[in-house]
Design a protein around this motif. Sequence first.
Motif, PDB file in Angstrom:
ATOM      1  N   LEU A 193       0.729  -1.180   0.124  1.00 59.90           N
ATOM      2  CA  LEU A 193       0.050   0.113  -0.005  1.00 59.90           C
ATOM      3  C   LEU A 193       0.815   1.346   0.000  1.00 59.90           C
ATOM      4  O   LEU A 193       1.609   1.369   0.662  1.00 59.90           O
ATOM      5  N   LEU A 194       0.278   2.249  -0.874  1.00 62.89           N
ATOM      6  CA  LEU A 194       1.266   3.406  -0.744  1.00 62.89           C
ATOM      7  C   LEU A 194       0.234   4.516  -0.286  1.00 62.89           C
ATOM      8  O   LEU A 194      -1.030   4.440  -1.173  1.00 62.89           O
ATOM      9  N   SER A 195       0.171   5.173   0.545  1.00 65.57           N
ATOM     10  CA  SER A 195      -0.785   6.226   1.210  1.00 65.57           C
ATOM     11  C   SER A 195      -0.402   7.606   0.943  1.00 65.57           C
ATOM     12  O   SER A 195       0.890   7.935   1.262  1.00 65.57           O
ATOM     13  N   HIS A 196      -1.117   8.581   0.556  1.00 65.67           N
ATOM     14  CA  HIS A 196      -1.006   9.866   0.687  1.00 65.67           C
ATOM     15  C   HIS A 196      -1.588  10.611   1.619  1.00 65.67           C
ATOM     16  O   HIS A 196      -2.668  10.215   2.265  1.00 65.67           O
ATOM     17  N   ALA A 197      -0.780  11.872   2.066  1.00 67.18           N
ATOM     18  CA  ALA A 197      -1.728  12.589   3.334  1.00 67.18           C
ATOM     19  C   ALA A 197      -3.111  13.040   3.280  1.00 67.18           C
ATOM     20  O   ALA A 197      -3.903  13.198   3.732  1.00 67.18           O
ATOM     21  N   ASP A 198      -3.403  13.243   1.430  1.00 64.28           N
ATOM     22  CA  ASP A 198      -4.802  13.551   1.293  1.00 64.28           C
ATOM     23  C   ASP A 198      -5.714  12.424   1.271  1.00 64.28           C
ATOM     24  O   ASP A 198      -6.938  12.340   0.688  1.00 64.28           O
ATOM     25  N   ASP A 199      -5.289  11.102   1.527  1.00 56.91           N
ATOM     26  CA  ASP A 199      -6.001   9.788   1.604  1.00 56.91           C
ATOM     27  C   ASP A 199      -6.165   9.376   0.376  1.00 56.91           C
ATOM     28  O   ASP A 199      -6.972   8.533   0.020  1.00 56.91           O
ATOM     29  N   THR A 200      -5.418   9.686  -0.768  1.00 58.48           N
ATOM     30  CA  THR A 200      -5.236   8.854  -1.892  1.00 58.48           C
ATOM     31  C   THR A 200      -4.541   7.398  -1.793  1.00 58.48           C
ATOM     32  O   THR A 200      -3.335   7.659  -0.959  1.00 58.48           O
ATOM     33  N   GLN A 201      -5.011   6.446  -1.877  1.00 61.39           N
ATOM     34  CA  GLN A 201      -4.267   5.162  -1.675  1.00 61.39           C
ATOM     35  C   GLN A 201      -4.006   4.373  -2.977  1.00 61.39           C
ATOM     36  O   GLN A 201      -5.138   4.232  -3.728  1.00 61.39           O
ATOM     37  N   LEU A 202      -3.039   3.868  -3.004  1.00 59.81           N
ATOM     38  CA  LEU A 202      -2.435   3.024  -4.282  1.00 59.81           C
ATOM     39  C   LEU A 202      -2.155   1.761  -3.754  1.00 59.81           C
ATOM     40  O   LEU A 202      -1.402   1.545  -2.798  1.00 59.81           O
ATOM     41  N   LEU A 203      -2.926   0.999  -4.111  1.00 62.73           N
ATOM     42  CA  LEU A 203      -2.656  -0.673  -3.522  1.00 62.73           C
ATOM     43  C   LEU A 203      -2.100  -1.421  -4.554  1.00 62.73           C
ATOM     44  O   LEU A 203      -2.919  -1.528  -5.668  1.00 62.73           O
ATOM     45  N   LEU A 204      -0.913  -1.927  -4.240  1.00 63.43           N
ATOM     46  CA  LEU A 204      -0.318  -2.701  -5.632  1.00 63.43           C
ATOM     47  C   LEU A 204      -0.345  -4.281  -5.382  1.00 63.43           C
ATOM     48  O   LEU A 204      -0.301  -4.952  -4.296  1.00 63.43           O
ATOM     49  N   GLY A 205      -1.028  -5.039  -6.537  1.00 67.01           N
ATOM     50  CA  GLY A 205      -1.190  -6.289  -6.212  1.00 67.01           C
ATOM     51  C   GLY A 205      -0.983  -7.273  -7.728  1.00 67.01           C
ATOM     52  O   GLY A 205      -0.722  -6.398  -8.703  1.00 67.01           O
ATOM     53  N   GLU A 206      -1.358  -8.316  -7.701  1.00 63.95           N
ATOM     54  CA  GLU A 206      -1.498  -9.268  -8.798  1.00 63.95           C
ATOM     55  C   GLU A 206      -2.706 -10.159  -8.890  1.00 63.95           C
ATOM     56  O   GLU A 206      -3.123 -10.454  -7.662  1.00 63.95           O
ATOM     57  N   SER A 207      -3.303 -10.378  -9.740  1.00 67.24           N
ATOM     58  CA  SER A 207      -4.484 -11.488  -9.758  1.00 67.24           C
ATOM     59  C   SER A 207      -4.284 -12.522 -10.935  1.00 67.24           C
ATOM     60  O   SER A 207      -3.446 -12.351 -11.877  1.00 67.24           O
ATOM     61  N   ASP A 208      -4.903 -13.696 -10.859  1.00 66.19           N
ATOM     62  CA  ASP A 208      -4.941 -14.608 -11.922  1.00 66.19           C
ATOM     63  C   ASP A 208      -3.543 -15.275 -12.089  1.00 66.19           C
ATOM     64  O   ASP A 208      -3.074 -15.236 -13.310  1.00 66.19           O
ATOM     65  N   VAL A 209      -3.017 -15.454 -10.850  1.00 67.61           N
ATOM     66  CA  VAL A 209      -1.469 -16.061 -10.814  1.00 67.61           C
ATOM     67  C   VAL A 209      -1.690 -17.531 -11.124  1.00 67.61           C
ATOM     68  O   VAL A 209      -2.103 -18.269  -9.935  1.00 67.61           O
TER      69      VAL A 209
END
Length: 650
Positions: A193-209
């Motif tokens: 998870l990458l979080s910004h002070a303004d509550d923008t959230q970037l969650l990095l992941g993978e699927s269909d592995v």
Amino acid sequence: MRQRFLIALLTVAAALGLAPHAAAQPVLTSPDGRITVALHPSEGAFGFSVTKEGRTLYTVDSISLCVDKKVLPAKPTKAKIGKPQRIVESIRPVVPLKFSTIESACNELRIDFGDCTLVVRAMPCGVAYRFELSKAGDVCIYDDHFRLTPAEGFTAHYQPAPTFNTSYEEPYRTASVGAWHASDCLMATVPLLLSHADDTQLLLGESDVLDYPRMFLRAEADGSITPRFPPMPLRWERRGDRGENILEEAPYVARTQGRRTLPWRWTAITNSPGLLELTLPVELAKRNTLEDTSWIRPGQVAWEWWNGAAPYGPDVDFKAGCNFATYCYYADFAARYGLDYILLDEGWAKSLRDPFHGNDELRLHELIDYCHERGVKMMLWLPWPTVEEHLDSLFAIYASWGIEAVKIDFMDHADQWMVNFYERVVREAARHHIIVDFHGAFTPAGLEQQYPNLISYEGVRGLENGCPPDNTLLIPFIRNAVGAADFTPGGMFNMQPKLFRAARPNSGAQGTRAFQLALYIVLESGVQMLADSPTRYYQNDDCTRFIASVPTTWDETRALAAKAGEYAVVAKRKGEQWFIGAITNGTPRDLTLSLNFLDAGRYTLTAFRDGANADYQAMHYNTETRTIAPDTTLNIHLAPNGGWAARIEK
């Protein structure tokens, strides 16, 4: 070449999801128009930047594969651009952890490079891409690369992985990408998870592995994040009862079919409440492949390992342990409260290498009959090497005995061979109508949607590791955002972290009593454990009855208030009943909650809240019952490391 590429893209600019951007840059948009993906072809690599509502959040460049020692795409600017497609789907998960129906929509663009195809999707809550290969025969993949660079101001919440040999149980760390790079551990598991002070959230992941290693992420000195993959093991030998030594590794990370899709690489783009409602990983996974799923029964589990299999109440007149009398006691407890399963963890078998004979005091088949007579199903714990060595017969024999579930432990690897082991296990278990809970496991990445008898994974620092609330407050936003996490909540011996002292058989839980109750609503697992002793649950009958009333699957999820790592308040519906769970970190909170998600009418709310002394005596809680309506406003107080839990009935 670059000019012809851009012209080709712009010829479909009027099509759905693709539009011109600054300086005639081709842009794919999400269906709601809020997220844009600006493509960046160049002679040496391919990439894109992602903008939400005019603000660039991150860039991805150097997207490539090394297949049979050749880098793909070989000529990124020579591409055939397909027409953007709108994909709309209504998904009904067999084991719904957030929603019983997921309405999915995205815009997809296919970019054909000749030697491979890149598929890019823009979704209302994020962006995903994957490669498709079209080569004859088998291929060896040596590298699968990208470089993701977040905009300024983002902080990483990550689970460190010192090596590829990890159980995914390390506590989360929080740092800038630069500080992470300078730390003692450069690699992390996914999701991250990458979080910004303004509550923008970037969650990095993978699927269909599938038939592919799991991805790890690494912090680089320039502030970017790049992937790493464990090599394919060529030879290994068993180490003790529950592990292996890898004797030889391949120079590649995967040997696989040359004509196939590779895993989705995705970034969810949302805020803290959005993470609690996220369905993007489910949308990108393969659909259920099992024709009959009526036998897959999620539920709650009475578990003996955490509490040492040592009940001690006035009705205990037997020597406790991994024996017939103790497990009958657990079965009676489960039947009394309507729990679905009891789990026989390590110690039930005569030998860890022999999955077919219980220890001499267990009377296994008599115990199975005893459980079934009381309507309680049985789950057996197994180390993974024993499963591998008996896979051809294990589940058939268990099914003939009436065993309905297994917990498989200590995989601790995420290479291609081990990813394939997971699939072989759940496929074979499904043939015999047995559900699987993986511990010592990596995190969900789609297999549980394809084979929904894969009911849960650990892959998290749970109660058995003495998990403090500060760490637990990240789990709903990171780990549960991608699927079920067997945290094993339910401790009745509660302590504030600064006072925490406990060990089996008197195991303790950090956080308040109300915090533990709320975890059953906030956290997600298809098999939710009751980790403490039946004795303690009997002593706390009101709490136990509340826990037993909480479903493990849900029709609807509403995030009422949240900030990643600090607090989470979520309302969940099953049928006509609603439950609300609230948890906080070490900071006390006063929150105001709207109930406007309720249908018209009047309801009864039964709540468990932190007592006035819960900041010191974490066992202190109070209950209240009141009449509410959709226009009712709830004012709740959470003690430090505290919680609030409620059931709402019409």
